[in-house]
Design an enzyme around this catalytic site. Structure first.
Site, mmCIF file in Angstrom:
data_model
loop_
_atom_site.group_PDB
_atom_site.id
_atom_site.type_symbol
_atom_site.label_atom_id
_atom_site.label_comp_id
_atom_site.label_asym_id
_atom_site.label_seq_id
_atom_site.Cartn_x
_atom_site.Cartn_y
_atom_site.Cartn_z
ATOM 1 N N CYS A 1 13.887 10.353 6.349
ATOM 2 C CA CYS A 1 13.874 9.853 7.727
ATOM 3 C C CYS A 1 15.242 10.020 8.386
ATOM 4 C CB CYS A 1 13.405 8.413 7.773
ATOM 5 S SG CYS A 1 14.217 7.370 6.572
ATOM 6 N N LYS B 1 0.837 -1.202 0.000
ATOM 7 C CA LYS B 1 0.000 0.000 0.000
ATOM 8 C C LYS B 1 0.875 1.256 0.000
ATOM 9 C CE LYS B 1 -1.831 2.811 2.987
ATOM 10 N NZ LYS B 1 -1.917 4.038 2.190
ATOM 11 N N GLU C 1 10.590 15.651 15.048
ATOM 12 C CA GLU C 1 10.894 15.435 13.626
ATOM 13 C C GLU C 1 10.072 16.424 12.802
ATOM 14 O OE1 GLU C 1 9.620 11.642 11.848
ATOM 15 O OE2 GLU C 1 11.515 11.637 10.746
ATOM 16 N N GLU D 1 10.165 1.056 10.383
ATOM 17 C CA GLU D 1 11.195 2.087 10.169
ATOM 18 C C GLU D 1 10.510 3.424 10.365
ATOM 19 O OE1 GLU D 1 13.005 4.777 9.257
ATOM 20 O OE2 GLU D 1 13.212 4.310 7.121
HETATM 21 P P1 NAP Z 1 2.059 8.033 8.315
HETATM 22 O O1 NAP Z 1 0.681 8.461 8.667
HETATM 23 O O2 NAP Z 1 2.807 7.211 9.294
HETATM 24 O O3 NAP Z 1 1.937 7.274 6.908
HETATM 25 C C1 NAP Z 1 2.821 6.282 6.443
HETATM 26 C C2 NAP Z 1 2.027 5.196 5.750
HETATM 27 O O4 NAP Z 1 1.175 4.553 6.711
HETATM 28 C C3 NAP Z 1 1.101 5.700 4.652
HETATM 29 O O5 NAP Z 1 1.028 4.731 3.626
HETATM 30 C C4 NAP Z 1 -0.222 5.801 5.373
HETATM 31 O O6 NAP Z 1 -1.318 5.740 4.511
HETATM 32 C C5 NAP Z 1 -0.172 4.591 6.267
HETATM 33 N N1 NAP Z 1 -1.054 4.650 7.425
HETATM 34 C C6 NAP Z 1 -1.591 5.743 8.028
HETATM 35 N N2 NAP Z 1 -2.356 5.373 9.069
HETATM 36 C C7 NAP Z 1 -2.310 4.017 9.131
HETATM 37 C C8 NAP Z 1 -2.878 3.039 10.013
HETATM 38 N N3 NAP Z 1 -3.641 3.396 11.037
HETATM 39 N N4 NAP Z 1 -2.599 1.743 9.796
HETATM 40 C C9 NAP Z 1 -1.801 1.366 8.786
HETATM 41 N N5 NAP Z 1 -1.244 2.244 7.918
HETATM 42 C C10 NAP Z 1 -1.482 3.550 8.094
HETATM 43 O O7 NAP Z 1 2.935 9.269 7.940
HETATM 44 P P2 NAP Z 1 2.406 10.657 7.315
HETATM 45 O O8 NAP Z 1 1.133 11.065 7.928
HETATM 46 O O9 NAP Z 1 2.396 10.541 5.867
HETATM 47 O O10 NAP Z 1 3.572 11.631 7.788
HETATM 48 C C11 NAP Z 1 3.549 12.119 9.133
HETATM 49 C C12 NAP Z 1 4.941 12.234 9.672
HETATM 50 O O11 NAP Z 1 5.553 10.936 9.699
HETATM 51 C C13 NAP Z 1 5.906 13.068 8.840
HETATM 52 O O12 NAP Z 1 5.787 14.437 9.072
HETATM 53 C C14 NAP Z 1 7.213 12.520 9.302
HETATM 54 O O13 NAP Z 1 7.585 13.093 10.524
HETATM 55 C C15 NAP Z 1 6.930 11.047 9.512
HETATM 56 N N6 NAP Z 1 7.356 10.256 8.321
HETATM 57 C C16 NAP Z 1 8.439 9.465 8.428
HETATM 58 C C17 NAP Z 1 8.870 8.756 7.305
HETATM 59 C C18 NAP Z 1 10.069 7.883 7.351
HETATM 60 O O14 NAP Z 1 10.738 7.743 6.326
HETATM 61 N N7 NAP Z 1 10.349 7.212 8.438
HETATM 62 C C19 NAP Z 1 8.192 8.869 6.111
HETATM 63 C C20 NAP Z 1 7.062 9.679 6.037
HETATM 64 C C21 NAP Z 1 6.649 10.357 7.154
HETATM 65 P P3 NAP Z 1 -2.077 7.089 4.025
HETATM 66 O O15 NAP Z 1 -1.016 8.086 3.712
HETATM 67 O O16 NAP Z 1 -2.810 6.650 2.838
HETATM 68 O O17 NAP Z 1 -2.917 7.499 5.166
#
Ligand code: NAP
Ligand code: MG
Length: 494
Positions: free
Chosen positions: A302, A193, A398, A268
């Site tokens: 990240c 996904k 972050e 991660e």
């Molecule tokens: P996120 O909500 O953790 O999203 C990452 C992935 O998880 C997306 O595919 C998202 O899908 C999915 N997801 C969201 N809620 C979920 C749930 N309850 N169960 C299973 N999967 C779920 O991250 P974000 O909202 O895009 O970003 C928020 C913050 O996360 C950023 O500002 C950053 O600090 C951090 N981040 C870290 C990394 C990294 O490389 N470690 C990457 C991105 C973001 P949908 O997007 O379709 O909801």
């Protein structure tokens, strides 16, 4: 400045891709949503999203595809050959994939070509080779019962089965491949996904994998929200491993859901990565490292360097040079290869980063902001916060944006305490020319990767993954492919 012309292949793909890719075909059922170009805020194309029922269908298909041996039953050499062909196809479609990534994610076309596609090709080839190198070992057992019996014991690595992968929007195709390719090399089948913001490049990748010879049903992509599709992929009892990259909050939920049915999980979860610059460091090299490590992909990385502990004797010079450097950067869309500042992925991310900057300003932070950025699109001008304190929100959370927070220190032990005073521990870098200090400090830094005189330097052979709240498990290296296998002990009495 002039923009790269959109390739015909990209336009054809936008017409062809209608939604999730299951069993080798695009679906055109379900609620539709727009995929946005972050440089304009306008829709690139419209896709249909999946739901819980579609996640179930994809998992059932991946289970059937695993059990009938269409992939796991191939010889390791056959799997390796197909994955190498996949790498060749990705290479042959470099420009098309790079443009899809840039149009959808916002990043520079140079970065998409060189890293998102370039590193991915190297990564697929490296991981393809592990298909033929998975191994167990014989064990010298001393079982004494019954008297006179003899035993031969060995370990066997077997593919886990169905893997679900949930990935973020910062490196949509690259992070997807970090999960899909070792899983396929081990013989697993996959349901992936992507993040809702960035579904396009992984759909094209799945098409290319199938063209390379990965059988239908082995690599499936389900679009849809994290709360519906992501939740289902994590909790489904037929999934044997959930591999996730994203925020710590969601990572915890995914890990809990996986353990409910004793699925393996790999999480991660980002970092608040420090760069520790000692008094003797080569300052120009450290400034270049900070710009690269901190502003690469607009800081949406990240492992990005985001808090900088710099010895007080060089702090002001360090900040001045950073400020001079960002003043030379010009903003523009990722499709313009001359533009050095590109939009963030979404309006939401832009607002989140601006919110951090506004609050830091209210707390009295000294902020130097780069050149003006276009108002159309999701741009944030790079910012340097100097003379900051370790306790400020901007130094602790972050931000995931182009913000470098510089904190002076006088005493190295005190600096090390601040470096380690974080819930997160993904990566860190140390800048010094003093070998003895480098040797003494690296083991004391609490991070999954410690770089010395470099930052965000990755290689497929080098394990990558966090300590502390930055997650569990490693990507890259044999550790990654082994993590898609079950280790069985076999003991034969004779
Ligand atoms: P996120 O909500 O953790 O999203 C990452 C992935 O998880 C997306 O595919 C998202 O899908 C999915 N997801 C969201 N809620 C979920 C749930 N309850 N169960 C299973 N999967 C779920 O991250 P974000 O909202 O895009 O970003 C928020 C913050 O996360 C950023 O500002 C950053 O600090 C951090 N981040 C870290 C990394 C990294 O490389 N470690 C990457 C991105 C973001 P949908 O997007 O379709 O909801
Ligand atoms: Mg999201």
């Amino acid at each position: 400045m002039s923009q790269t012309t959109t390739a015909q292949g990209v336009q054809d793909f936008f017409k062809r891709a209608t939604g999730s890719l299951i069993d080798g075909a695009f679906l055109d059922e379900g609620k539709s949503f727009e995929v946005i170009d972050p440089a304009t805020g306008q829709a690139l194309t419209t896709l249909c999203e999946g739901d819980r029922a579609l996640a179930d269908r994809a998992i059932a298909l991946a289970k059937e595809s695993f059990e009938d041996g269409r992939w796991s039953g191939l010889t390791p050499a056959a799997r390796e050959r197909i994955l190498l062909r996949f790498a060749d196809l990705v290479e042959a479609h470099t420009e098309e994939l790079a443009q899809i990534e840039t149009l959808n994610q916002g990043k520079s076309i140079n970065l998409s070509r060189g890293i998102d596609v370039g590193f991915s090709i190297d990564f697929i080839r490296y991981m393809a080779g592990w298909a033929t190198k998975l191994e167990g070992s014989t064990r010298a057992v001393s079982i004494g019962m019954p008297e006179g019996a003899k035993f031969n014991a060995y370990t066997l690595r077997q593919p886990l089965g169905v893997v679900s992968a949930i990935v973020p929007w910062n490196f949509p195709m690259m992070i997807a491949l970090w999960k899909v390719v070792p899983a396929l090399a081990a013989g697993c089948t996959v349901v992936l996904k992507p993040a809702t913001e960035t579904p396009l490049s992984v759909l094209r990748l799945a098409e290319l994998a199938i063209e390379a010879g990965v059988p239908n049903g082995v690599f499936n992509v389900v679009l849809g929200s994290g709360s519906v599709v992501g939740t289902r992929l994590a909790e489904h009892p037929d999934v044997k491993k959930v591999t996730f990259t994203g925020s710590t909050a969601v990572g915890k939920q995914v890990g809990h859901a996986a353990v409910e049915h004793m699925a393996h999980s790999s999480l991660e979860l980002g970092g608040k990565n420090p760069m520790l610059v000692l008094e003797d460091a080569d300052i120009d090299r450290a400034v270049n490292g900070a710009l690269m490590g901190g502003l690469f992909n607009q800081g949406q990385v990240c492992a990005a360097a985001s808090r900088f502990y710099v010895h007080r004797s060089i702090h002001d010079t360090f900040c001045e040079r950073l400020a001079q450097a960002i003043d030379t950067l010009q903003a523009g869309p990722g499709m313009d290869p001359q533009a050095q500042v590109n939009p963030l992925v979404s309006r939401r991310q832009q607002e989140s980063v601006r919110g951090y900057l506004d609050r830091a300003r209210e707390q009295g932070a000294r902020i130097h902001v780069g050149n003006e950025v276009p108002t159309e699109g999701f741009y944030v001008s790079p910012a340097i916060i100097s003379g900051a304190s370790h306790d400020m929100e901007i130094a602790r959370e972050e931000v995931f944006g182009p913000v470098l927070t510089v904190i002076p220190f006088d005493d190295e032990e005190d600096a090390l305490r601040m470096v380690n005073d974080s819930e997160l521990g993904l990566a860190a870098s140390l800048w010094t020319n003093n070998l003895s200090k480098a040797m003494a400090l690296t083991p004391r830094i609490e991070a999954g990767t410690v770089w010395v005189n470099t930052h965000v330097t990755l290689d497929p052979a080098m394990p990558f993954g966090g300590f502390k709240m930055s997650g569990l498990g490693k990507e890259f290296g044999p550790e990654a492919v082994n993590a898609y296998t079950e280790l069985k002990s076999v003991c034969i009495a004779y």
